[in-house]
Design a protein around this motif. Sequence first.
Motif, short mmCIF file in Angstrom:
data_model
loop_
_atom_site.label_atom_id
_atom_site.label_comp_id
_atom_site.label_asym_id
_atom_site.label_seq_id
_atom_site.Cartn_x
_atom_site.Cartn_y
_atom_site.Cartn_z
N THR A 1 0.99 -0.91 -0.15
CA THR A 1 -0.28 -0.25 0.05
C THR A 1 1.29 1.63 -0.02
OG1 THR A 1 -1.59 -1.00 1.21
CG2 THR A 1 -2.05 1.32 1.24
N ARG B 1 1.13 3.88 -2.63
CA ARG B 1 0.77 5.62 -2.96
C ARG B 1 2.36 6.51 -3.17
NH1 ARG B 1 -1.54 5.00 1.51
NH2 ARG B 1 -3.65 5.25 0.87
N ASP C 1 -5.10 9.84 0.11
CA ASP C 1 -4.55 10.02 1.63
C ASP C 1 -5.25 9.02 2.04
OD1 ASP C 1 -2.73 11.33 -0.17
OD2 ASP C 1 -3.51 13.42 1.64
N LEU D 1 -6.96 1.92 -2.93
CA LEU D 1 -5.62 2.40 -3.94
C LEU D 1 -5.88 1.09 -4.62
CD1 LEU D 1 -3.52 4.69 -3.77
CD2 LEU D 1 -2.77 3.18 -2.22
#
Length: 127
Positions: A46, A50, A67, A74
């Motif tokens: 993850t 990001r 965020d 995501l």
Amino acid sequence: MTLAPTDLARLLHDAQEGPHYSVRAALALADGQPPPRIAALVSGLTARKRALWADIAAATRTPAPPDDAGLTRLAAWEVEAAAVLTSEHLRQRVGGRPVGELLLEHTREALWTAGQIAAHAGRVRMA
């Protein structure tokens, strides 16, 4: 090898959500509370998603990832984001490497992580 944005999006989707050999399929092998190693693998993937997409967004002037999204949200976001990239975006460089190359490498990483999750999910835990 040069892939179109839609092809990269499909590969990312399959690595995350495919019925076999995907992150989702590997996570389904873990019954109950996942062991700490699986939680660490999910957390690491993850964070790398990001960070990669934040760098891509800065280089291509496209939206940054949310965020507050966990791995599942995501991953869905990244598939949509990859599909709307242009061929020019894929040639943009991040850290000296083309975005398209980074996304293909990231797909491989997601599949590797799925394999690691599956391996840990199949282990019997002893008390």
